[in-house]
Design a protein around this motif. Sequence first.
Motif, PDB file in Angstrom:
ATOM      1  N   CYS A  96     -14.397  -5.309  49.586  1.00 21.50           N
ATOM      2  CA  CYS A  96     -15.142  -5.736  48.381  1.00 21.50           C
ATOM      3  C   CYS A  96     -14.278  -6.534  47.415  1.00 21.50           C
ATOM      4  O   CYS A  96     -14.763  -7.380  46.698  1.00 21.50           O
ATOM      5  CB  CYS A  96     -15.759  -4.524  47.677  1.00 21.50           C
ATOM      6  N   ARG A  97     -12.968  -6.247  47.397  1.00 26.23           N
ATOM      7  CA  ARG A  97     -11.955  -6.923  46.565  1.00 26.23           C
ATOM      8  C   ARG A  97     -12.072  -6.654  45.076  1.00 26.23           C
ATOM      9  O   ARG A  97     -11.333  -7.228  44.282  1.00 26.23           O
ATOM     10  CB  ARG A  97     -11.951  -8.441  46.797  1.00 26.23           C
ATOM     11  N   THR A  98     -13.032  -5.805  44.678  1.00 28.04           N
ATOM     12  CA  THR A  98     -13.207  -5.540  43.242  1.00 28.04           C
ATOM     13  C   THR A  98     -12.999  -4.068  42.875  1.00 28.04           C
ATOM     14  O   THR A  98     -12.831  -3.753  41.700  1.00 28.04           O
ATOM     15  CB  THR A  98     -14.624  -5.961  42.792  1.00 28.04           C
ATOM     16  N   CYS A  99     -13.009  -3.156  43.851  1.00 27.38           N
ATOM     17  CA  CYS A  99     -12.852  -1.725  43.539  1.00 27.38           C
ATOM     18  C   CYS A  99     -11.389  -1.428  43.202  1.00 27.38           C
ATOM     19  O   CYS A  99     -10.502  -2.261  43.369  1.00 27.38           O
ATOM     20  CB  CYS A  99     -13.328  -0.854  44.705  1.00 27.38           C
ATOM     21  N   ASP A 100     -11.130  -0.208  42.698  1.00 25.06           N
ATOM     22  CA  ASP A 100      -9.765   0.184  42.325  1.00 25.06           C
ATOM     23  C   ASP A 100      -8.788   0.051  43.485  1.00 25.06           C
ATOM     24  O   ASP A 100      -7.665  -0.422  43.308  1.00 25.06           O
ATOM     25  CB  ASP A 100      -9.750   1.645  41.831  1.00 25.06           C
ATOM     26  N   SER A 101      -9.223   0.458  44.679  1.00 25.06           N
ATOM     27  CA  SER A 101      -8.331   0.373  45.845  1.00 25.06           C
ATOM     28  C   SER A 101      -7.963  -1.073  46.151  1.00 25.06           C
ATOM     29  O   SER A 101      -6.782  -1.403  46.339  1.00 25.06           O
ATOM     30  CB  SER A 101      -8.992   0.998  47.080  1.00 25.06           C
ATOM     31  N   CYS A 102      -8.976  -1.936  46.216  1.00 22.27           N
ATOM     32  CA  CYS A 102      -8.719  -3.348  46.539  1.00 22.27           C
ATOM     33  C   CYS A 102      -7.827  -4.010  45.494  1.00 22.27           C
ATOM     34  O   CYS A 102      -6.944  -4.802  45.833  1.00 22.27           O
ATOM     35  CB  CYS A 102     -10.027  -4.105  46.688  1.00 22.27           C
TER      36      CYS A 102
END
Length: 350
Positions: A96-102
């Motif tokens: 997704c590139r937008t979550c905390d992990s990304c």
Amino acid sequence: METTIVKAYGAAASDADLNQMDIQRRVVTAKDVEIEILYCGVCHSDLHTARNDWGGTVYPAVPGHEIVGKVTKVGSEVKRFKVGELVGVGCLVDSCRTCDSCKKDLEQYCLTGFTGTYNGKEKYLGTQTFGGYSEKIVVDDHFVLKVPGNLDAAGVAPLLCAGITTWSPLKHWGVKKGSKVAVVGLGGLGHMAIKLAKGLGASVTLFSRSEGKTEDAKKLGADAVVISTDPGQMKSVRGKFDLIIDTVPYVHDVNPYVGTLTINGTLVLVGYLGELDPMLNSVPMIMGRKSVSGSLIGGIAETQEMLDFCGKHNIVSDIEIIKMQDINQAYERMIKSDVKYRFVIDMASL
């Protein structure tokens, strides 16, 4: 969206051999890189997916997520790659590139789920993704990696799964010069764990169930081999290791290994998925703040860091090159651990 027909090798059903087939790839978009695949490593996950061992395989299934190849086209917005460059693609082709992990470069833990290189969701075409057992692949440039030119291209392929799967915990748990690391299991992952831990300056021990692996382990760089079925040898390493990387892919008793961890030591599972049997005994964990943990591949930045490190230290996998047409026999041999230590397909054979 426009597509092109690409020659590939895949399974039409869970009980079918892999055979040649045609698949569709999207035409390069603004952010894409098209790669002619030169080599593709063969991972246990390929076999599990082809045979639907984990459930959820969408057919036809084209495995392969240890990909090394040459750039043949780039999209209009791609700045990092040029036609002709040697590149790699690992287990991920999107997130997704937008979550905390990304945002923390941990795309492998994307909170909405990463897109796997195969059997994932092709966002442009709405079909499943097809992996590296094919002539070419089209990948978003964020998920493409630069391969150091001094390394053997075929030997690099398994770094993109077996390599990063062991590198990520070595880095996360801060392995450095003087660290004491042990490795359980000497296969595709285990042999990379030894090489990478040694490259980082650690003292490395292999746990093996039999004497037969001693010579091989020492050739790969292990300082010692401990026979895990020998109570005397196990007692001699009690409380010794800062980190144990357990690469065994089937259920086994991890309790004896916990006892060999030092205070604050961690045993990290990278090979086995599922419930532990026998169960974990928490007493040695509590009495020494010892942990049993797990780790999954690595993010893109971390994978690039590993490739650069391998380039600097001249580290590649020990491989056996096969033709694409020999993949079904290779799977049978892999089940019997009859490979030192990773099969790599020469895609020119396709």
